[in-house]
Motif scaffolding. Structure first.
Motif, PDB file in Angstrom:
ATOM      1  N   ALA A   1      28.597  41.831 -29.760  1.00 40.91           N
ATOM      2  CA  ALA A   1      29.571  42.383 -28.822  1.00 40.91           C
ATOM      3  C   ALA A   1      30.176  41.257 -27.987  1.00 40.91           C
ATOM      4  CB  ALA A   1      28.899  43.401 -27.912  1.00 40.91           C
ATOM      5  N   THR A   2      31.458  41.359 -27.699  1.00 43.43           N
ATOM      6  CA  THR A   2      32.088  40.376 -26.825  1.00 43.43           C
ATOM      7  C   THR A   2      31.680  40.663 -25.382  1.00 43.43           C
ATOM      8  OG1 THR A   2      34.074  41.713 -26.413  1.00 43.43           O
ATOM      9  CG2 THR A   2      34.076  40.307 -28.391  1.00 43.43           C
ATOM     10  N   THR A   3      31.850  39.666 -24.539  1.00 42.12           N
ATOM     11  CA  THR A   3      31.529  39.848 -23.127  1.00 42.12           C
ATOM     12  C   THR A   3      32.357  40.977 -22.529  1.00 42.12           C
ATOM     13  OG1 THR A   3      30.956  37.508 -22.901  1.00 42.12           O
ATOM     14  CG2 THR A   3      31.463  38.704 -20.877  1.00 42.12           C
ATOM     15  N   GLN A   4      33.627  41.070 -22.949  1.00 44.61           N
ATOM     16  CA  GLN A   4      34.503  42.125 -22.437  1.00 44.61           C
ATOM     17  C   GLN A   4      34.023  43.501 -22.874  1.00 44.61           C
ATOM     18  OE1 GLN A   4      37.172  41.579 -20.243  1.00 44.61           O
ATOM     19  NE2 GLN A   4      36.852  43.785 -20.042  1.00 44.61           N
ATOM     20  N   GLN A   5      33.551  43.612 -24.106  1.00 46.29           N
ATOM     21  CA  GLN A   5      33.042  44.896 -24.593  1.00 46.29           C
ATOM     22  C   GLN A   5      31.815  45.334 -23.795  1.00 46.29           C
ATOM     23  OE1 GLN A   5      32.502  43.876 -28.685  1.00 46.29           O
ATOM     24  NE2 GLN A   5      34.499  44.691 -29.311  1.00 46.29           N
ATOM     25  N   VAL A   6      30.927  44.392 -23.534  1.00 46.11           N
ATOM     26  CA  VAL A   6      29.736  44.703 -22.740  1.00 46.11           C
ATOM     27  C   VAL A   6      30.149  45.172 -21.352  1.00 46.11           C
ATOM     28  CG1 VAL A   6      27.626  43.794 -21.724  1.00 46.11           C
ATOM     29  CG2 VAL A   6      28.296  43.076 -24.024  1.00 46.11           C
ATOM     30  N   ASP A   7      31.090  44.467 -20.741  1.00 43.01           N
ATOM     31  CA  ASP A   7      31.573  44.842 -19.407  1.00 43.01           C
ATOM     32  C   ASP A   7      32.203  46.240 -19.424  1.00 43.01           C
ATOM     33  OD1 ASP A   7      30.735  42.412 -18.434  1.00 43.01           O
ATOM     34  OD2 ASP A   7      32.727  41.487 -18.467  1.00 43.01           O
ATOM     35  N   ASN A   8      32.951  46.547 -20.493  1.00 47.46           N
ATOM     36  CA  ASN A   8      33.604  47.853 -20.589  1.00 47.46           C
ATOM     37  C   ASN A   8      32.582  48.983 -20.740  1.00 47.46           C
ATOM     38  OD1 ASN A   8      36.116  46.676 -20.373  1.00 47.46           O
ATOM     39  ND2 ASN A   8      36.497  46.635 -22.572  1.00 47.46           N
ATOM     40  N   VAL A   9      31.531  48.739 -21.501  1.00 39.62           N
ATOM     41  CA  VAL A   9      30.478  49.743 -21.644  1.00 39.62           C
ATOM     42  C   VAL A   9      29.811  50.004 -20.298  1.00 39.62           C
ATOM     43  CG1 VAL A   9      28.214  50.221 -22.658  1.00 39.62           C
ATOM     44  CG2 VAL A   9      30.030  49.260 -24.088  1.00 39.62           C
ATOM     45  N   VAL A  10      29.471  48.929 -19.604  1.00 40.53           N
ATOM     46  CA  VAL A  10      28.844  49.066 -18.291  1.00 40.53           C
ATOM     47  C   VAL A  10      29.770  49.807 -17.325  1.00 40.53           C
ATOM     48  CG1 VAL A  10      28.024  47.782 -16.287  1.00 40.53           C
ATOM     49  CG2 VAL A  10      27.384  47.042 -18.594  1.00 40.53           C
TER      50      VAL A  10
END
Length: 210
Positions: free
Chosen positions: A58-67
């Motif tokens: 997962a990209t950092t942005q994807q992780v941030d979006n999930v959170v």
């Protein structure tokens, strides 16, 4: 015209030989290659699954979006196809009882180590198991990084097992028929949040038609 050849040139040349140090270095290099190949191959190649679900970090942005999608949520969370465990670890840091299921044992071991290193080992669990055999009814939040071929049968499984107030966070590919309650980002970083659709009983449907 004759070509004169010296005595030294007429003798067959000896094949180059490795010194003891060279042999040791060669052996170490070969062993290192085998070790690196054995460790990294499961991270790169798909695990054997009902559907091909390759490991794609997962990209950092994807992780941030999930959170971000989980900002007002709580309870128990499961990441289906948890890969290197990044989503599970980040959610555990925010108070979730977070779990991950992954067929690839190397990734599961790495995820456990990563959770321990991040100080949330006691809040996380990782299973080496086929996600299709998981009972999803005990989770309030389901996170999935799927592929198109698996989304339809997965939607059916979730529809049967998700708690009435549960939610699904889908990354990269949306649920086939559900309408998202919220969407964030675009392209590969898109994340959709779904609430379980309310299925009307035949009596309710009949009453509404009248």
């Amino acid at each position: 015209m004759d070509i004169l050849q010296s005595e030294d040139d007429s003798k067959p040349k000896d094949k180059p030989t490795l010194t003891r140090t060279g042999k040791i270095l060669l052996g170490v290099s070969a062993a290192s290659f085998v070790t690196v190949f054995a460790v990294t191959t499961p991270f790169i190649l798909p695990a054997l699954r009902k559907f091909c679900l390759p490991y794609v970090p997962a990209t950092t942005q994807q992780v941030d979006n999930v959170v971000r999608m989980l900002r007002t949520s709580s309870g128990r969370l499961i990441d289906l196809g948890s890969g290197d465990g990044r989503i599970v670890v980040e959610c555990a840091k925010r108070g979730f009882k977070a779990e991950g299921v992954e067929l690839n044992p190397w990734l599961v071991w790495y995820s456990r180590w990563s959770a321990w290193r991040s100080g949330v080992g006691h809040l996380t669990k990782f299973y080496t198991q086929d996600l299709w055999r998981m009972d999803l009814s005990k989770y309030d939040n389901i996170v999935i990084f799927g592929v198109p071929s698996m989304m339809e049968p997965l939607e059916a499984k979730i529809a049967n097992e998700l708690q009435p107030r549960g939610q699904v966070i889908a990354c990269r590919f949306p649920m086939p028929t559900w309408t998202p309650a919220e969407t964030v980002e675009q392209g590969i970083d898109t994340v959709w949040r779904y609430e379980k659709p309310t299925v009307k009983t035949p009596q309710e449907t009949s009453a509404h038609s009248h």
